[in-house]
Design a protein around this motif. Structure first.
Motif, PDB file in Angstrom:
ATOM      1  N   GLY A 162       0.815  -1.210   0.000  1.00 34.23           N
ATOM      2  CA  GLY A 162       0.000   0.000   0.000  1.00 34.23           C
ATOM      3  C   GLY A 162       0.846   1.257   0.000  1.00 34.23           C
ATOM      4  O   GLY A 162       0.494   2.268  -0.627  1.00 34.23           O
ATOM      5  N   TYR A 163       2.007   1.210   0.679  1.00 36.75           N
ATOM      6  CA  TYR A 163       2.948   2.324   0.660  1.00 36.75           C
ATOM      7  C   TYR A 163       3.500   2.570  -0.754  1.00 36.75           C
ATOM      8  O   TYR A 163       3.981   3.667  -1.050  1.00 36.75           O
ATOM      9  CB  TYR A 163       4.110   2.045   1.606  1.00 36.75           C
ATOM     10  CG  TYR A 163       3.881   2.448   3.049  1.00 36.75           C
ATOM     11  CD1 TYR A 163       2.633   2.846   3.507  1.00 36.75           C
ATOM     12  CD2 TYR A 163       4.929   2.433   3.952  1.00 36.75           C
ATOM     13  CE1 TYR A 163       2.440   3.211   4.828  1.00 36.75           C
ATOM     14  CE2 TYR A 163       4.757   2.802   5.286  1.00 36.75           C
ATOM     15  CZ  TYR A 163       3.509   3.187   5.714  1.00 36.75           C
ATOM     16  OH  TYR A 163       3.325   3.562   7.023  1.00 36.75           O
TER      17      TYR A 163
ATOM     18  N   SER B 139      15.996   2.185  -0.001  1.00 35.33           N
ATOM     19  CA  SER B 139      15.212   0.947  -0.131  1.00 35.33           C
ATOM     20  C   SER B 139      15.909  -0.220   0.552  1.00 35.33           C
ATOM     21  O   SER B 139      15.263  -1.033   1.227  1.00 35.33           O
ATOM     22  CB  SER B 139      14.982   0.629  -1.613  1.00 35.33           C
ATOM     23  OG  SER B 139      14.208   1.634  -2.227  1.00 35.33           O
ATOM     24  N   ILE B 140      17.230  -0.319   0.370  1.00 35.87           N
ATOM     25  CA  ILE B 140      17.985  -1.396   1.034  1.00 35.87           C
ATOM     26  C   ILE B 140      17.921  -1.237   2.553  1.00 35.87           C
ATOM     27  O   ILE B 140      17.638  -2.202   3.292  1.00 35.87           O
ATOM     28  CB  ILE B 140      19.448  -1.393   0.558  1.00 35.87           C
ATOM     29  CG1 ILE B 140      19.534  -1.728  -0.935  1.00 35.87           C
ATOM     30  CG2 ILE B 140      20.279  -2.387   1.369  1.00 35.87           C
ATOM     31  CD1 ILE B 140      19.069  -3.105  -1.311  1.00 35.87           C
ATOM     32  N   ALA B 141      18.154  -0.019   3.039  1.00 32.96           N
ATOM     33  CA  ALA B 141      18.130   0.214   4.489  1.00 32.96           C
ATOM     34  C   ALA B 141      16.744  -0.055   5.067  1.00 32.96           C
ATOM     35  O   ALA B 141      16.606  -0.673   6.136  1.00 32.96           O
ATOM     36  CB  ALA B 141      18.562   1.647   4.787  1.00 32.96           C
ATOM     37  N   TYR B 142      15.726   0.392   4.361  1.00 29.80           N
ATOM     38  CA  TYR B 142      14.342   0.229   4.824  1.00 29.80           C
ATOM     39  C   TYR B 142      13.929  -1.239   4.832  1.00 29.80           C
ATOM     40  O   TYR B 142      13.273  -1.713   5.767  1.00 29.80           O
ATOM     41  CB  TYR B 142      13.447   1.026   3.881  1.00 29.80           C
ATOM     42  CG  TYR B 142      12.013   1.196   4.314  1.00 29.80           C
ATOM     43  CD1 TYR B 142      11.660   2.121   5.292  1.00 29.80           C
ATOM     44  CD2 TYR B 142      10.998   0.462   3.717  1.00 29.80           C
ATOM     45  CE1 TYR B 142      10.337   2.306   5.662  1.00 29.80           C
ATOM     46  CE2 TYR B 142       9.677   0.642   4.076  1.00 29.80           C
ATOM     47  CZ  TYR B 142       9.350   1.561   5.049  1.00 29.80           C
ATOM     48  OH  TYR B 142       8.046   1.738   5.405  1.00 29.80           O
ATOM     49  N   ALA B 143      14.311  -1.964   3.794  1.00 26.11           N
ATOM     50  CA  ALA B 143      13.958  -3.385   3.702  1.00 26.11           C
ATOM     51  C   ALA B 143      14.600  -4.177   4.833  1.00 26.11           C
ATOM     52  O   ALA B 143      13.982  -5.087   5.404  1.00 26.11           O
ATOM     53  CB  ALA B 143      14.377  -3.939   2.345  1.00 26.11           C
TER      54      ALA B 143
ATOM     55  N   ARG C 265      11.176   2.197  -1.614  1.00 22.49           N
ATOM     56  CA  ARG C 265      11.587   1.505  -0.390  1.00 22.49           C
ATOM     57  C   ARG C 265      10.483   0.580   0.112  1.00 22.49           C
ATOM     58  O   ARG C 265      10.769  -0.452   0.734  1.00 22.49           O
ATOM     59  CB  ARG C 265      12.012   2.503   0.670  1.00 22.49           C
ATOM     60  CG  ARG C 265      10.942   3.384   1.256  1.00 22.49           C
ATOM     61  CD  ARG C 265      11.538   4.283   2.331  1.00 22.49           C
ATOM     62  NE  ARG C 265      10.542   5.102   2.997  1.00 22.49           N
ATOM     63  CZ  ARG C 265      10.345   6.387   2.759  1.00 22.49           C
ATOM     64  NH1 ARG C 265      11.071   6.995   1.833  1.00 22.49           N
ATOM     65  NH2 ARG C 265       9.435   7.065   3.429  1.00 22.49           N
ATOM     66  N   SER C 266       9.236   0.917  -0.180  1.00 22.02           N
ATOM     67  CA  SER C 266       8.142   0.045   0.251  1.00 22.02           C
ATOM     68  C   SER C 266       8.099  -1.241  -0.555  1.00 22.02           C
ATOM     69  O   SER C 266       7.734  -2.297  -0.024  1.00 22.02           O
ATOM     70  CB  SER C 266       6.808   0.787   0.136  1.00 22.02           C
ATOM     71  OG  SER C 266       6.792   1.912   0.990  1.00 22.02           O
TER      72      SER C 266
ATOM     73  N   ALA D 107       8.435  -4.717   1.301  1.00 21.91           N
ATOM     74  CA  ALA D 107       7.382  -5.728   1.206  1.00 21.91           C
ATOM     75  C   ALA D 107       7.928  -7.078   0.768  1.00 21.91           C
ATOM     76  O   ALA D 107       7.434  -8.129   1.188  1.00 21.91           O
ATOM     77  CB  ALA D 107       6.305  -5.263   0.225  1.00 21.91           C
ATOM     78  N   ILE D 108       8.965  -7.070  -0.087  1.00 16.97           N
ATOM     79  CA  ILE D 108       9.450  -8.309  -0.697  1.00 16.97           C
ATOM     80  C   ILE D 108      10.541  -8.983   0.137  1.00 16.97           C
ATOM     81  O   ILE D 108      10.488 -10.188   0.388  1.00 16.97           O
ATOM     82  CB  ILE D 108       9.955  -8.030  -2.127  1.00 16.97           C
ATOM     83  CG1 ILE D 108       8.786  -7.595  -3.016  1.00 16.97           C
ATOM     84  CG2 ILE D 108      10.643  -9.261  -2.711  1.00 16.97           C
ATOM     85  CD1 ILE D 108       9.199  -7.160  -4.400  1.00 16.97           C
TER      86      ILE D 108
END
Length: 573
Positions: free
Chosen positions: A148-149, A340-344, A483-484, A488-489
């Motif tokens: 959703g993000y 995206s890497i940091a957030y994941a 990043r979402s 998510a993945i």
């Protein structure tokens, strides 16, 4: 008042009284002042040039058509803008009002991020109630929220740049509150997952819009940067608090996890309803609409009203802007990659921490959420570091230090500090999570993790916001969506990776990946000025600033405007 050269039915610009201005032009009108109403070209311009006319007593700064060859059949447009010191301009709001907007933005973000990880402590009870056996499916309540993000920001951020921040924020938050309530009463697993997705879509609005919200009210980069620091702390503290909340409440019933989220959202909504509109172009649009009603002149416009609208414009320009920024803006692209890497990895920890602290140290479901609080502590410490850096930067600018004049040094050195801290924390967690080592040692790795994570985000998001300013919401939407997707993945692979590689090497793999990303802020420091010089969005932004500066310079010279036909000046009070 009727002009001596006009018929009673004519609509003469020279003698139409502006609302509450208390005066009209006293000198005889020129030919172009007698342009009657026309159903043709609304601008009535031949050459297309404009000039500023006056600031009346209500604070309306007006521009009217100043054609090279007057066209007596057409009436020129009047385009309004903020005069200097206008109290309705968000930049000129009082400190208290700005703090109120800042607080509302942080509260909205805190609700959004709290909701993202709210099921983490209730997974066991959700699995038992809905009879879910697959470990991959148990990741979906968080992963679908993050999907959703991805979907929400690419719509909400551009819409906020066309229609204003306030109603986008309020409407989406109302639906977020509703879907949080519906999650608490979901009858089966598929419907629960659908509601989580809808929750994530509506919760993404604050994440995408609040960066632009702060850019609306703070024109000073230093103040804006500090506001963004608190915004980022909220994005980290929400997910860090949720596991402990859900871990203890789900013992009663998993539904209480979402009732708690509903109570928090409902209380926050009451404050959100009082948030004023902060988007300058939308404020000017309302002002132009009011002036058209009061004067009966349909040719008064705000600049945003003259922009092309419609479904085609919305799809091809507005909604695709975040995608175009990812594809063609190097700053946005590589910022998205690092963030995206940091957030994941952060969201992967919601799967990895239970393996470490329940699997190795035997924590129960409630106490297994407490190690996340160390990440929250790190987030608050990073805010102090950020403010300290800002203070040092201010002192350096006052002494005219050469490095302080470089745009890239304003934010990016923080990411150069945060990146290595982030890497160290991953190796720390992996190689100290052992039953022979006290549990406090791997928990403490969360502090440098929180500091590093926050400094990376503070630096890069502030750098992106400063670089793109009025397009900040779209740039933030691009980073949020990317990043979402990763968030998510990647967590879906967390349990298999940690089980196959073991806790030390799985964490080390993430550490090496983060180490490769550390080069990005250093590259921006070296090449950022050239990247911005070649950026189409930055070029457009510079052009807008140039035009605004020209308008401000005209304000002082428009006290007397030449009446070309009469050969004398006319005072405009």
């Amino acid at each position: 008042m009727q002009c001596f050269d006009c018929t009673p039915s004519a609509s003469c610009l020279a003698h139409r009284e502006l609302p509450a201005s208390g005066h009209t032009r006293k000198t005889p009108p020129t030919a172009k002042d007698h342009a009657p109403e026309s159903n043709g070209n609304p601008s009535g311009l031949v050459g297309g040039a404009t000039r500023q006319v006056t600031n009346n007593q209500r604070g309306y700064q007006l521009e009217e058509g100043d054609p090279a060859v007057p066209d007596p059949r057409k009436k020129p447009r009047i385009i309004i803008s903020f005069p200097r010191g206008d109290p309705e301009n968000p930049y000129n709001w009082s400190k208290g009002r700005k703090i109120f907007v800042l607080s509302i933005g942080i509260v909205a973000v805190l609700n959004s991020t709290l909701g993202s990880s709210l099921p983490s402590g209730a997974v066991r009870y959700l699995a038992e109630y809905f009879e879910v056996k697959s470990q991959a499916q148990l990741v979906l309540p968080i992963s679908l929220f993050l999907v959703g993000y991805v979907l929400g920001p690419v719509v909400f951020a551009p819409l906020s740049e066309s229609y204003g921040r306030r109603w986008i924020m309020i409407i989406t938050f109302v639906f977020f509150t509703i879907f949080t309530m519906v999650c608490a009463v979901a009858p089966n697993w598929p419907s629960f997952l659908v509601f989580r997705l809808l929750c994530g879509i509506t919760a993404s609005s604050p994440i995408a819009v609040v960066g632009g919200l702060f850019a609306d009210i703070y024109d000073d980069p230093i103040t804006r940067g500090r506001a963004m620091a608190f915004f980022m702390a909220a994005t980290t503290c929400g997910p860090a608090l949720a596991p402990a909340i859900s871990g203890f409440l789900s013992v009663l019933t998993w539904r209480w996890t979402f009732w708690a989220g509903l109570i928090t959202a409902g209380a926050s909504l009451m404050f959100l309803l009082f948030m004023p509109e902060t988007y300058g172009p939308a404020i000017l649009k309302r002002r132009a609409q009011r002036m058209r009603r009061e004067t009966g002149n349909p040719n008064i416009f705000a600049p945003i009203e003259l922009e092309k609208k419609g479904a085609r414009q919305m799809i091809t320009i507005t909604l695709t802007r975040p995608i175009r920024m990812i594809l063609f803006e190097a700053i946005v692209l590589f910022s998205c990659l690092y963030l995206s890497i940091a957030y994941a990895i952060f969201y992967l920890f919601f799967q990895a921490y239970p393996l470490v602290f329940q699997g190795v140290y035997g924590f129960n479901i409630g106490t297994a959420g407490l190690p996340f609080l160390a990440i929250g502590v790190g987030a608050f410490l990073s805010t102090a570091i950020f403010i300290g850096w800002d203070s040092a930067l201010i002192r350096a600018k006052k002494t005219n230090a050469l490095w302080a004049q470089i745009e890239e040094y304003r934010r990016l050195p923080l990411a150069c500090i945060g990146g290595p801290l982030y890497v160290i924390s991953l190796f720390w967690l992996g190689w100290t999570a052992n039953s022979n080592i006290h549990w406090i040692v791997p928990i403490l790795s969360g502090i440098p993790f929180g500091i590093g994570f926050m400094l990376i985000f503070m630096a890069l998001l502030n750098y992106v916001t400063d670089a793109y300013e009025i397009f900040a919401a779209s740039a933030m939407a691009a980073t949020s969506a990317c990043r979402s997707i990763f968030g998510a993945i990647l967590p879906i692979a967390a349990r298999p990776m940690y089980q196959d590689l073991g806790i030390p090497w799985a964490s080390s793999l993430l550490g090496f990946l983060s180490l490769a990303m550390c080069i990005i802020p250093f590259a921006f420091i070296k090449y950022g000025d050239r990247i911005r010089a070649n950026s189409k969005f930055c070029q457009e932004l510079r052009e807008k600033k140039r035009r605004m500066q020209e308008e401000k310079e005209k304000e002082g010279s428009d006290a007397f405007l030449p009446d070309e036909e009469m050969g004398r000046t006319s005072p405009l009070r």
